[in-house]
Design an enzyme around this catalytic site. Sequence first.
Site, short mmCIF file in Angstrom:
data_model
loop_
_atom_site.label_atom_id
_atom_site.label_comp_id
_atom_site.label_asym_id
_atom_site.label_seq_id
_atom_site.Cartn_x
_atom_site.Cartn_y
_atom_site.Cartn_z
N LYS A 352 0.33 -6.02 0.75
CA LYS A 352 -0.74 -5.13 1.22
C LYS A 352 -2.04 -5.39 0.45
CE LYS A 352 1.19 -1.10 0.70
NZ LYS A 352 2.46 -1.56 0.10
N THR A 354 -3.00 -8.14 -1.02
CA THR A 354 -3.55 -9.43 -0.63
C THR A 354 -4.24 -9.33 0.73
OG1 THR A 354 -1.63 -10.38 -1.73
CG2 THR A 354 -2.97 -11.87 -0.43
N ARG A 376 -5.75 0.35 -6.18
CA ARG A 376 -5.20 1.10 -7.30
C ARG A 376 -5.18 0.24 -8.56
NH1 ARG A 376 0.33 2.22 -4.49
NH2 ARG A 376 -0.22 0.15 -3.72
N LYS A 387 7.36 -7.19 -11.43
CA LYS A 387 6.43 -7.56 -10.37
C LYS A 387 5.37 -8.55 -10.81
CE LYS A 387 3.32 -5.43 -6.98
NZ LYS A 387 2.71 -4.18 -6.52
N ALA A 596 3.90 6.29 -6.59
CA ALA A 596 4.04 6.61 -5.17
C ALA A 596 5.36 7.32 -4.83
CB ALA A 596 3.91 5.35 -4.33
N PHE A 627 3.58 1.68 -0.74
CA PHE A 627 4.84 1.55 0.00
C PHE A 627 4.61 1.43 1.51
CE2 PHE A 627 7.01 3.91 -3.69
CZ PHE A 627 7.14 2.73 -4.40
N PHE A 716 3.69 -16.59 5.67
CA PHE A 716 4.24 -17.37 4.56
C PHE A 716 4.48 -18.81 5.03
CE2 PHE A 716 4.70 -13.16 3.12
CZ PHE A 716 4.96 -13.16 1.75
N TRP A 745 -3.99 -15.96 2.01
CA TRP A 745 -3.40 -16.44 0.75
C TRP A 745 -3.75 -17.91 0.52
CZ3 TRP A 745 0.43 -20.07 -0.59
CH2 TRP A 745 0.91 -19.98 -1.91
#
Length: 892
Positions: A352, A354, A376, A387, A596, A627, A716, A745
Site C-alpha cells: 500500500k 509503495t 504513517r 518487516k 492498527a 491493513f 510483481f 516499483w
Amino acid sequence: MQLQNLYTIHCRKSSQKYIYVVGTMSHKHLINISKSHPMYMEIVQSAKEAMAALQKRNPALQPMLAIIQIGLNITQICLAKECSEDEIVEELLKLNEDPRVHGVYLHLPPASLTSRVLNTLKPEKDVNGISDLNMGRLVRGDLSKGFVPPVASAVLDLLENHGKSVLLVGEDGPLGVALQCLIERSGMVALKSQWRSKSLQTQVMQADAVVLLGAGNMDVPPTWVRPGAAVIRCEPTLETGTVGCIVIVIINVVRSGRRWLQEQQYRPWQLRSLKLQPLTPVPSDIEISRAQTPKPVDQLAEEIGLLPEELEAYGRSKAKVRLSLLDRLHAQPDGKYVLVAGITPTPLGEGKSTVTIGLVQALSAHLKLNSFACLRQPSQGPTFGVKGGAAGGGYAQVIPMEEFNLHLTGDIHAITAANNLVAAAIDARMLHEATQSDKALFSRLVPSVNGVRRFSPIQISRLNRLGINKTDPASLTPEEISTFVRLDLDPSKITWQRVLDTNDRFLRKITVGQARFDIAVASEIMAILALADSLEDMKNRLARMVVGTSRSGEPVTAEDLGVSGALAVLMKDAIKPTLMQTLEGTPVFVHAGPFANIAHGNSSVLADKLALKLVGRDGFVVTEAGFGADIGMEKFFNIKCRASGLRPNVVVLVATVRALKMHGGGPNVSAGAPLPREYIDENLSLVAGGCHSNLRKQIQIAHLFGVPVVVALNVFRTDTQAEIDLVCQLAKECGASDAVPCHHWAQGGRGSLELAQAVNEAASRPSNFQFLYNKEMPIVEKIRTIAKKVYGADDIKLSPEAEAKIDYYSQQGYGSLPICMAKTHLSLSHMPDKKGAPTGFVLPIRDVRASIGAGFVYPLVGTMSTMPGLPTRPCFYDIDLDPVTEEITGLF
C-alpha cells in the site's frame, strides 16, 4: 499619534529660492511643522489611500510599525543609551518573528547601525531600506520586494519638476548611493562632487538641482545657485544622528503590510521534479535512495507554497510544518481526498505504501497535478524485527529512507516519554495515597509558598468536576479535602500500560507497578496524535484519557492525576507533521502511526488537512489506511472521518496476484519462507477464485460508504500478462470503476500513470459518502452492524465480561463513541486461516475496552498482542554502520 501629524518635510523661503530640508525632527517639532506645502499634502493623501485600500481587502489587518530608538522615550521600544549591539540584535530577532509587526524603523545613532544590526533585520521589514540586501536590490533595480530609504524617496519626489541635472554634494554614503540610483533610473543625470572640490561652484551653477548630503553647518552661497534651481539639504539632527521621513516610512509600512497580505494568500506550486533513471534489475531500496539527491527541504517548502516561518527544519531533508498554516489558508478550498486501502493481505504485505508513493509521483511529476502523500511514521519495532523499512520500495519511496525509518523527528520517542510519565504518575499516586493521611496529601498537593496555598489550574478543573466550586484551599471541608486528594485507584483495574518502541516478547509478562508493556505505537497517545485537529484538541484529549477505575467504580483520568498539561508539553512538537519528499521530489507528510490492531491505524488528521489546503482545489491528497479495507478503511471512514469532518473522493484498493491466489485457495504464505510454486507459476484459477471472493467483498465494503473504487494491481516480476489482464477484467465486473496494473516499483511514477489517470477520472465524479452507522446507536448494535455488513458474520456473541464492560461504558456516557474493532488483519473473519470471504460464522467478542481520549470503544475479537516479539533471525542482523563514511547498510 495621528497619521496626519507624522511628517518631516517642510520648506522655508529665502530671498531667491525655496530650500527644502529633509531630516528627522524631535518629537516636539513634529506637529509644529507647516502642513500647507503641496508635497506634504500629496504624500499624506497617498498614505491614507494606501491604508484604506489595504484595510478594505482585509478589515482585520492593522499594519504595525515598530521603532527601535535610543534615548527618547517616545517609541515602542526604547533602549538605554549604553545598550550593546547584542541587545539591539535581540530586539530585532523578536520583531522578525512577530507577525503583527510589518515594519521596523531603526532610529539609532550611526555607531549602532553596524553591519550585524542592519543584516539581522528581515529585509521585508526594513522600512528604512538601509540593510545590505535592500541596498543591493536598489542598485540592481529590483524594487518589488525591498524598500527605498525614505529620505531618498522624499528627495526624488522633490526633484520631480526641477530639470534633468542633479548635483549630489557630500559624503558618498548609503543615502548618496540610493539617490544616485533613483535619479539615474528616473531619467535624470546625477553628478557627484565633494565639498572641497575646486570646481564645486561651477558644478552648482550648472545644475538644475543641488542635494547637500550630511552638510552640517556647510552650505552653498545663494550667488552660486542659478535662478529656478532647487537646493535640498539632507541633514541629520545632532540628537539622533540619523535622517528619515516618517510619512514615507508609514507608506513603506503599508506597502509591507500589503506584501505580507499577498504572501498569506495561496501560492501556486512551482514544483521541480527530480529525474529518475530506473535500472534493470532493480537495485535494493537503500541503493536507490542513496542514488538520488533530495532537494533541500526549504526549497521543497517554497515550491509548494509554504512560508519560511511555517517551517522548522530538522537537518537538510526534513522539517516540521507549523499548524499556523491552517489559519493562513482557512479560506482555501480543499483538494481531492484519496484513500489507499487494500484487500486482505498476506503476511508479506501487498505494498500500500509503495502504491501511495507511486501514485503521487505519477500525479505530480508526470501529470503535473499537485499531490501530497500522507504516510504513517514507521515504528522501529518492525524496522529491526521482521518487516524492515516502511518508506515504500523500489523506485517509489520516501527519501532519505534511513531518516524516514530511524527516529525521524522523534515523535514516537515523545509518545514513549509522555506515556511512561502517565504510568509513573499512577504508581507514584497510589504509593502516596497508601502511605499518607488526607491532611498530609493535601499539604503536599497544595503546598504553601510564602505562606500562601493556591490551587493550580489543573487542580481547579478537578474540583469543578467533583462539584466543588471553590478556589480557596482554606475553604475546603475535611470531606471535600478527602474527595479531592483521593483518586483511590483500584489496582486490579489499571488500564494504562508502559511502552517501548522495540519488539520484546518478554516484556509482555513483566509487571512494573500495576502495568505491563506495549509497543509505543499501541499507546493511546499515538491514537490521539493521529486524531487531534489542533494543539488545544490534543490537550483536551490527553486530559480525558482514562487510566483506571477507582474502587467506587468511577473512571480516573490523566487530568485527575494532574499530568495532562505536562503531556501536552512533551507532545507540543510531535503534533506538527514532518515534511519529506519522494524519489521524484514530490512532497510527503509523515505523521503518526497508530497500532492498527487496537486503534484506527491511519496517518494523522492534521497531515491530511494541511496537505488538502496546500494542493489547492484541483490537487490530490493520497493518504493510507492500515491493513485491509475491512479494518483500516472501515476505521478510516467511521472514526477518522468523523473526527476530521473530511470526506474522501476515491478509494484505491491495492491487490496483488499472490494475495488473490492465496484467497483463491493457494497454500499458506509465511514471512521469511520461500513462496510455494503456485505463487510463482501462472494459475488463472486461483486468481479468479481470489477475485470472486476477497476482492469482490472489499469493493463492496467501500461501496457501503458510497465511495468509488479504483483497483491498483501491484505488479510483481512473477506475474504473467494473462493473470494481470484477468484481475483487471474481474475487478471491474465486481464493481470497481476501474482497475489498472501498476509498475511503480520498477519504473517510479511513470509506472503508475494509468492509475493516476483512473484516480483523476474517478475523483471528478460525485461521491455519496455516508457512515456505516449512527454513532448514537447502542454499542452492541454498532458492533453487530460492522460484524455483519463488513465482515460477513451471521451475528456476534458477547462474553459476560464484554457485556459488563458495555453496560459500564454506557452508564459512564461513552455509548455514543464510534467502534474500533480489534481483529486479525489476515482474514475477514476472526479466524486468520479463513481466507477469501468467509460466511456462516458468529463473531466472538471476548472483551470491550475504551480509549476515551482518542474517542472510541474497541471490542477485542480473539487475542491481540500489543507487544510483538523478535523472530529467530531479526532484521538487525543485516543492519550496520560504516564508521568511516557513516553510511547505513542492510536497512531493507
